[in-house]
Write a protein that holds these residues in place. Sequence first.
Motif, mmCIF file in Angstrom:
data_model
loop_
_atom_site.group_PDB
_atom_site.id
_atom_site.type_symbol
_atom_site.label_atom_id
_atom_site.label_comp_id
_atom_site.label_asym_id
_atom_site.label_seq_id
_atom_site.Cartn_x
_atom_site.Cartn_y
_atom_site.Cartn_z
ATOM 1 N N CYS A 5 100.067 16.129 27.465
ATOM 2 C CA CYS A 5 99.935 16.805 26.167
ATOM 3 C C CYS A 5 98.463 17.121 25.915
ATOM 4 N N LEU A 6 98.153 18.421 25.789
ATOM 5 C CA LEU A 6 96.793 18.882 25.508
ATOM 6 C C LEU A 6 96.817 19.544 24.133
ATOM 7 N N ARG A 7 96.301 18.874 23.134
ATOM 8 C CA ARG A 7 96.369 19.358 21.746
ATOM 9 C C ARG A 7 95.189 20.271 21.422
ATOM 10 N N TYR A 8 95.216 21.457 21.978
ATOM 11 C CA TYR A 8 94.186 22.459 21.720
ATOM 12 C C TYR A 8 94.869 23.759 21.315
ATOM 13 N N ILE A 67 102.817 20.590 31.322
ATOM 14 C CA ILE A 67 101.541 20.549 30.612
ATOM 15 C C ILE A 67 101.652 21.482 29.418
ATOM 16 N N GLY A 68 101.262 21.004 28.250
ATOM 17 C CA GLY A 68 101.314 21.868 27.073
ATOM 18 C C GLY A 68 100.909 21.147 25.813
ATOM 19 N N ARG A 69 100.986 21.851 24.697
ATOM 20 C CA ARG A 69 100.599 21.316 23.401
ATOM 21 C C ARG A 69 101.701 20.469 22.759
ATOM 22 N N ARG A 70 102.950 20.670 23.159
ATOM 23 C CA ARG A 70 104.065 19.923 22.563
ATOM 24 C C ARG A 70 104.006 18.438 22.922
ATOM 25 N N GLU A 71 104.468 17.633 22.001
ATOM 26 C CA GLU A 71 104.547 16.186 22.231
ATOM 27 C C GLU A 71 105.484 15.846 23.391
ATOM 28 N N SER A 72 106.479 16.696 23.628
ATOM 29 C CA SER A 72 107.461 16.425 24.674
ATOM 30 C C SER A 72 106.926 16.678 26.081
ATOM 31 N N CYS A 73 105.748 17.272 26.220
ATOM 32 C CA CYS A 73 105.164 17.542 27.542
ATOM 33 C C CYS A 73 104.651 16.238 28.156
ATOM 34 N N ASP A 74 104.709 16.160 29.485
ATOM 35 C CA ASP A 74 104.212 14.977 30.186
ATOM 36 C C ASP A 74 102.703 14.824 30.007
ATOM 37 N N ASN A 90 94.358 26.819 22.083
ATOM 38 C CA ASN A 90 94.540 27.845 23.113
ATOM 39 C C ASN A 90 95.478 27.391 24.234
ATOM 40 N N ILE A 91 96.182 26.294 24.027
ATOM 41 C CA ILE A 91 97.177 25.800 24.980
ATOM 42 C C ILE A 91 98.555 26.086 24.385
ATOM 43 N N SER A 92 99.421 26.705 25.178
ATOM 44 C CA SER A 92 100.780 27.012 24.711
ATOM 45 C C SER A 92 101.598 25.728 24.597
ATOM 46 N N GLY A 93 102.701 25.807 23.850
ATOM 47 C CA GLY A 93 103.590 24.658 23.685
ATOM 48 C C GLY A 93 104.029 24.080 25.018
ATOM 49 N N ARG A 94 104.510 24.934 25.898
ATOM 50 C CA ARG A 94 104.818 24.581 27.296
ATOM 51 C C ARG A 94 104.002 25.563 28.135
ATOM 52 N N HIS A 95 102.861 25.125 28.602
ATOM 53 C CA HIS A 95 101.879 26.013 29.224
ATOM 54 C C HIS A 95 102.091 26.154 30.735
ATOM 55 N N ALA A 96 102.217 25.021 31.432
ATOM 56 C CA ALA A 96 102.293 25.055 32.900
ATOM 57 C C ALA A 96 103.100 23.868 33.412
ATOM 58 N N GLU A 97 103.421 23.954 34.692
ATOM 59 C CA GLU A 97 104.154 22.866 35.347
ATOM 60 C C GLU A 97 103.464 22.539 36.659
ATOM 61 N N LEU A 98 103.230 21.261 36.894
ATOM 62 C CA LEU A 98 102.733 20.778 38.179
ATOM 63 C C LEU A 98 103.905 20.176 38.928
ATOM 64 N N SER A 99 104.046 20.505 40.206
ATOM 65 C CA SER A 99 105.113 19.894 40.995
ATOM 66 C C SER A 99 104.563 19.444 42.343
ATOM 67 N N PHE A 100 105.028 18.282 42.771
ATOM 68 C CA PHE A 100 104.596 17.659 44.022
ATOM 69 C C PHE A 100 105.716 17.820 45.032
ATOM 70 N N ARG A 101 105.501 18.690 46.035
ATOM 71 C CA ARG A 101 106.539 18.989 47.029
ATOM 72 C C ARG A 101 105.979 18.822 48.432
ATOM 73 N N ASN A 102 106.630 18.007 49.219
ATOM 74 C CA ASN A 102 106.261 17.788 50.620
ATOM 75 C C ASN A 102 104.799 17.390 50.798
ATOM 76 N N GLY A 103 104.284 16.616 49.858
ATOM 77 C CA GLY A 103 102.921 16.117 49.971
ATOM 78 C C GLY A 103 101.855 17.034 49.395
ATOM 79 N N TYR A 104 102.245 18.130 48.771
ATOM 80 C CA TYR A 104 101.289 19.089 48.209
ATOM 81 C C TYR A 104 101.607 19.347 46.739
ATOM 82 N N TRP A 105 100.559 19.566 45.941
ATOM 83 C CA TRP A 105 100.719 19.915 44.539
ATOM 84 C C TRP A 105 100.749 21.424 44.369
ATOM 85 N N TYR A 106 101.613 21.895 43.490
ATOM 86 C CA TYR A 106 101.729 23.303 43.126
ATOM 87 C C TYR A 106 101.607 23.394 41.609
#
Length: 149
Positions: A36-39, A27-34, A41-57
């Motif tokens: 893309c939040l063009r604001y 998640i981030g402001r860059r076009e390369s992010c899955d 106050n959002i960093s270029g690469r702000h955060a990562e969501l990962s789905f592991r064993n049925g749960y989101w982190y």
Amino acid sequence: MKYEVHGELQPIGGGDPIPLIREVLTIGRRESCDICLRYPNISGRHAELSFRNGYWYIRDLNSTNGVKVQGIRVQEKLLHPRDEITIGKRKYTIEYELPADRRALDEVVEEDIMSQSLLEKAGLERPKRDRSRKSSDSFDAGDFLLSEE
């Protein structure tokens, strides 16, 4: 190409839901992010969501404005269904179904609250390096001098 949807991010205050179609999403402001939040106050690469064993982190990628879950700033956190996530100043609710064969989330993962200092949790201090992991080619004079061989 067929994607399996593992849930969605629902913007609080209205807007289209964002389907969570991969197991790792940036998640981030860059076009390369899955997601893309063009604001500003959002960093270029702000955060990562990962789905592991049925749960989101969610994991903060050293963003300037941070990531909050239920109003508390986090570095990495297990997400419960319907948790409120704040990315920069944008708020979302994560919606997903728990696997039927899983125990309650609180029983599965216990967060070690003592693993980080308060300054580190607030993003005011860098994480300390784990000094117990030494590379095999490094030389420690203290170990050499104290060894009994």
